[in-house]
Each structure stands twice: as structure tokens, then as C-alpha cells.
Design a protein around this motif. Structure first.
Motif, PDB file in Angstrom:
ATOM      1  N   UNK A  73       0.844  -1.205   0.000  1.00 36.21           N
ATOM      2  CA  UNK A  73       0.000   0.000   0.000  1.00 36.21           C
ATOM      3  C   UNK A  73       0.877   1.253   0.000  1.00 36.21           C
ATOM      4  N   UNK A  74       1.990   1.209   0.757  1.00 32.12           N
ATOM      5  CA  UNK A  74       2.911   2.342   0.811  1.00 32.12           C
ATOM      6  C   UNK A  74       3.523   2.671  -0.535  1.00 32.12           C
ATOM      7  N   UNK A  75       3.808   1.651  -1.338  1.00 32.96           N
ATOM      8  CA  UNK A  75       4.360   1.880  -2.678  1.00 32.96           C
ATOM      9  C   UNK A  75       3.331   2.596  -3.565  1.00 32.96           C
ATOM     10  N   UNK A  76       2.068   2.229  -3.432  1.00 31.82           N
ATOM     11  CA  UNK A  76       1.015   2.917  -4.195  1.00 31.82           C
ATOM     12  C   UNK A  76       0.916   4.383  -3.749  1.00 31.82           C
ATOM     13  N   UNK A  77       1.042   4.608  -2.438  1.00 36.12           N
ATOM     14  CA  UNK A  77       1.019   5.973  -1.928  1.00 36.12           C
ATOM     15  C   UNK A  77       2.184   6.797  -2.438  1.00 36.12           C
ATOM     16  N   UNK A  78       3.349   6.167  -2.618  1.00 37.46           N
ATOM     17  CA  UNK A  78       4.530   6.873  -3.112  1.00 37.46           C
ATOM     18  C   UNK A  78       4.301   7.396  -4.531  1.00 37.46           C
ATOM     19  N   UNK A  79       3.587   6.621  -5.355  1.00 31.63           N
ATOM     20  CA  UNK A  79       3.271   7.064  -6.720  1.00 31.63           C
ATOM     21  C   UNK A  79       2.411   8.329  -6.676  1.00 31.63           C
ATOM     22  N   UNK A  80       1.412   8.337  -5.778  1.00 29.99           N
ATOM     23  CA  UNK A  80       0.555   9.517  -5.625  1.00 29.99           C
ATOM     24  C   UNK A  80       1.373  10.730  -5.190  1.00 29.99           C
ATOM     25  N   UNK A  81       2.276  10.547  -4.238  1.00 33.40           N
ATOM     26  CA  UNK A  81       3.090  11.647  -3.725  1.00 33.40           C
ATOM     27  C   UNK A  81       3.899  12.287  -4.843  1.00 33.40           C
TER      28      UNK A  81
END
Length: 495
Positions: A445-453
Motif C-alpha cells: 500500500x505504501x508503494x502505491x502511496x509513493x506514486x501519488x506523492x
């Protein structure tokens, strides 16, 4: 105002002013952020109380998750309601009402005779926690001078983690001194005192100049600015507020249907993303369930409670680091540091749990337990030193003045719903896939959040709230600066 006049004013005052912060502003921030202290205490205290209330309230894995997450469910609706009423009755009055709810909720949970009443009062307490999480950052952001807004809004995060540390110390202290069956009741009752202090203190605080101006009470707006700004900054800021509100008058009262405007809809989605990625990092599974996780890998109850104090201490220490960093680097780099750092730490904890399984002889592996604790501390260093402080700051900055209460309420509603779902499901996730599987899930989930950031986070440093609004309108309406360049890459806007 011409471009030349604007630039002259902006060099002397406002966001780039070198004026010192007025003492009254610091007093206001200290009083208002007692809401953050209560937020932190009420969310943190449950981690220790769960160890003792279980037998008396007959908690199962499901009801344990329900007791923990019911506060978060209530917080989602508290944020939504406070965001709506903040524009109508004012930021100050909302905080006064929340202080009363904090006190009633704290006493109710301390006296709860069974799990049903516990869930009810945790829901009520959640309304206050969610309302404070949406209202206090707005209140401080609107009352703080632009050149100190970052540090003052981040005081909210400092008070949240201080409240959590206080909860952990309180949990360990009550256990060491009494250690009886009713210990958890005293743990929960302590939150009544700061609730009373918040209510009493806010009676003497003003509302924000932007809210007064929005209601046409310009004389009162000026009085607040004169008490909270350097003399040279008063006219500059009052003029900017008036001009922005004049532009907004044609739109009437703020309504959710304005989300039909493409730039506002995009901005609202960015706000939702900023709010949700803070929770999907899994931070509150560590803050709420750290003693439970540590006892599951071999620590005694007392050792787990004492070790959890380290979580609170590192959170407070790193929040000071975050406040210091916010004065030196932009919001966007802070979010990136926090997001990537947290994701790497989640992967570290997952690997420790997977590659260092429990000893086959049934004896606890204390090295494994302390490496997991180390992973938690590293995670909290990135979370509280970068991601959490800048999350609350961005949410208080990016929304336009007339829509700020509604949009902030919606974003924080989404944050608490995400928190609720994660906290409710974590005990079940732990039971089904184990500690390693749970942390690998959060890593993904954190990797998906990194893309958004990387793609969506804007830069808002060194601009007044009105300048932020003009920039984001330009960027999101096409033809504006990219989020990588942010506000720092643009020339000052003409008014």
C-alpha cells in the motif's frame, strides 16, 4: 493592486516578513492545540487499556478491534460535521463544543459497565477527536502569520504525539502503581482534565480574522490582526483577505455542488489523497496495537508497556525535528521523505517477522522482539518527523478560504474512515496472515502511496493562504506550474 506595489509589500511583510511572532499568537496556539493533546491521549491510551479491560469486558479479537476502531468511526463524522459548522458558527465555538464532548466521552469510557457502553462512549469521544483534527489546524492556520504558519500549525502534531506519549506513560504508571483490574478505568479518566482546560482557555480566545471577514465583521478582523501581527503586516493581510472574499462573493455560500468545477474537484481529490496516505502507512496500527504486537512476540505485559513509551518518546522528538525541517525545506520534499522512509521501514519489519520466525522450542526470541521494536522506532522517525506534520499543514493550506471548512471536513472524514477500516481489520489480519503478512501488505500500500506523492503533491511554502489559492487555481485549471516546481518556481501573482 499593481504588480510593483504587491512585490514591494511582499518584500516587507507577509510570507517573507522577518517580523517576530507576537506572544498572543503563541498563547492562542498553545490553548487551541490542547485539542491535539486530547486527540493523542484518547487514541493512544487504548493501547495499554486493552491489556486490562479484556477480561472484564470479555473482549474477543473482533470486539477488541471494535472498541479500538469505534472512536475512529465517530471521528470521521466528527470531522465532517465540524467542517460544515466551522463556516457557520465559527472556528472558536466549534472547539468549545468539542471540549465538552471530550469531557463527557472520557468519563463515559472510564465508567462503562460493558462492551456496548464502551463502544458508545468511544464513538462519542471519536466525534470530539475528529472535530478537533479538522478544526484546530484551520483555526491556527487562519490566525497565524504567514511566515510562521508552518511551525505553528505543526504544533498540533507535536501535541498529538505528546498526548500519545502521556498516554503511554500513564498506562505504564498506573500499571506499576496499582496494577489491579480497574487500572484501565483510571487510564481513560485522566483525559477529563485537559478537556476542561481546553474549554476554559478557549473562552478567552478570539475567532480568526478570516472568519470575521467572511461574516462581514471587518472591524473585529482588524482587531485580531492588530493583536496577532506586526504593525506593518496588518494592512497588507487585511487587504488581501478582503480582495479574496470580494472575488468569492459572486459565488454565495459554499456548497458541495461547487465540486462540479474541475479545479475544485481535482483539489479536493488531492486533499483526500494527502489525508488517506498518512493512514495507509499503518502508523496507527503501531500506535494502537504496539503492546499487543510486542506481547505476541514474547515480551511481558509490563515490558511491552514500558517499550511502548519509547514509541511515544521518539514521536515527540522527531516532531521537533519535523518542525525544524519545515522552516528549511518545502512541503513536497517532506512528504516524499516521509512516504519513502515509512515504506522502507514497513518492509524491514515484515522481513524480520518472516525471516526470523519464532523459536521452535516455544521460548520467546527477544532479539526478534527488539528488532521489531527497532523497526517501529525507525518507522515513527519518518512518520512523525516528516509525513504526519506536513499532512496536517498541507490540509490547512491547500483549500480556498470559503470552502476550507467543508473541504477540510471531507478530507479528514476520509482520513478517519481509512483509520477505522485499518484498525478494525488489523487484529483479523494479524490472526489470518501473521505479523509478516500484515506488514508486507502495508508495504505494498505504501508503494502505491509513493506514486501519488510523486505525481500530485504541490508546494505551498512561503506564500500566504490567498497566494496558495491563486496558484492552485492556476495549476489545476491547466497552464499552471507543475507540482515539482510548485509555488517557489512562480513569480508573485498580481492582484
Amino acid at each position: 493592486m499593481s504588480k510593483e506595489q504587491y512585490l514591494t509589500l511582499n518584500q516587507a511583510s507577509g510570507p517573507n516578513s522577518s517580523s517576530r511572532t507576537e506572544p498572543f499568537v503563541k498563547v492562542i496556539a498553545c490553548i487551541a492545540t490542547l485539542g491535539g493533546l486530547l486527540f493523542g491521549y484518547d487514541t493512544g491510551v487504548i493501547s495499554g487499556a486493552l491489556l486490562f479491560m479484556g477480561p472484564e469486558l470479555h473482549l474477543t479479537s473482533f470486539t477488541m478491534g471494535l472498541v479500538t476502531s469505534s472512536l475512529l468511526f465517530g471521528a470521521a463524522f466528527g470531522a465532517l460535521l465540524s467542517g460544515h459548522f466551522a463556516a457557520t458558527v465559527g472556528r472558536k465555538r466549534i472547539i468549545l463544543v468539542l471540549a465538552v464532548i471530550f469531557a463527557v466521552g472520557a468519563l463515559g469510557t472510564a465508567l462503562a459497565p460493558d462492551v456496548q457502553w464502551m463502544v458508545f462512549f468511544r464513538l462519542l469521544l471519536g466525534v470530539a477527536v475528529g472535530g478537533a483534527s479538522a478544526s484546530v489546524p484551520i483555526y491556527i492556520a487562519e490566525i497565524a502569520p504567514a511566515n510562521r504558519r508552518g511551525q505553528l500549525v505543526t504544533m498540533q502534531e507535536l501535541m498529538i504525539v505528546s498526548g500519545q506519549l502521556l498516554a503511554y506513560i500513564s498506562n505504564a504508571g498506573f500499571n506499576a502503581i496499582w496494577g489491579g483490574a480497574d487500572t484501565w478505568r483510571w487510564m481513560l479518566a485522566v483525559a477529563t482534565l485537559p478537556a476542561v482546560l481546553l474549554w476554559f482557555g478557549m473562552l478567552f480566545m478570539p475567532d480568526t480574522p478570516r472568519w470575521y471577514a467572511m461574516k462581514g465583521r471587518l472591524a473585529e478582523a482588524r482587531k485580531v490582526l492588530e493583536r496577532t501581527r506586526a504593525k506593518d503586516d496588518v494592512e497588507w493581510e487585511l487587504t488581501e483577505i478582503e480582495e479574496t472574499l470580494q472575488d468569492d462573493e459572486v459565488h454565495g455560500k459554499p456548497r458541495l455542488r461547487e465540486l462540479k468545477k474541475p479545479w475544485l474537484f481535482k483539489l479536493f481529490l488531492i486533499g483526500l489523497g494527502v489525508a488517506v496516505i498518512q493512514q495507509t502507512s499503518g502508523v496507527n496500527t503501531i500506535m494502537y496495537y504496539a503492546p499487543t504486537m510486542l506481547t505476541s512476540v514474547g515480551m511481558s505485559d509490563n515490558a511491552a508497556l514500558v517499550a511502548t513509551i519509547a514509541n511515544g518518546a521518539i514521536s515527540v522528538l522527531m516532531t521537533f525535528v519535523g518542525i525544524w525541517m519545515l522552516g528549511r525545506i518545502g512541503r513536497r520534499p517532506m512528504v516524499m521523505i516521509g512516504q519513502f522512509g515509512c515504506t522502507c521501514c514497513l518492509l524491514f519489519i515484515g522481513c524480520i517477522c518472516y525471516f526470523m520466525p519464532e523459536a521452535s522450542n516455544g521460548q520467546p526470541d527477544m532479539l526478534r522482539a527488539y528488532l521489531i521494536l527497532l523497526g517501529m522506532l525507525m518507522f515513527l522517525s519518518f512518520q512523525q518527523g516528516a509525513l504526519s506534520p506536513v499532512t496536517w499543514l498541507l490540509l490547512s493550506e491547500i483549500f480556498p478560504t470559503r470552502m476550507r471548512g467543508i473541504f477540510m471536513g471531507g478530507a479528514v472524514f476520509a482520513m478517519w474512515i481509512a483509520n477505522f477500516l485499518i484498525s478494525l481489520s488489523f487484529p483479523l489480519l494479524l490472526a489470518s496472515v501473521g505479523l509478516a503478512g500484515a506488514f508486507f501488505t502495508f508495504t505494498l500500500i505504501g508503494l502505491c502511496g509513493a506514486v501519488f506523492v510523486v505525481r500530485c503533491i504541490p508546494e505551498t511554502r512561503n506564500r500566504s493562504l490567498e497566494q496558495v489559492e491563486h496558484y492552485l487555481h492556476g495549476w489545476l485549471s491547466e497552464g499552471g506550474a507543475s507540482p515539482k516546481k510548485g509555488l517557489a518556481g512562480r513569480k508573485a501573482e498580481t492582484h
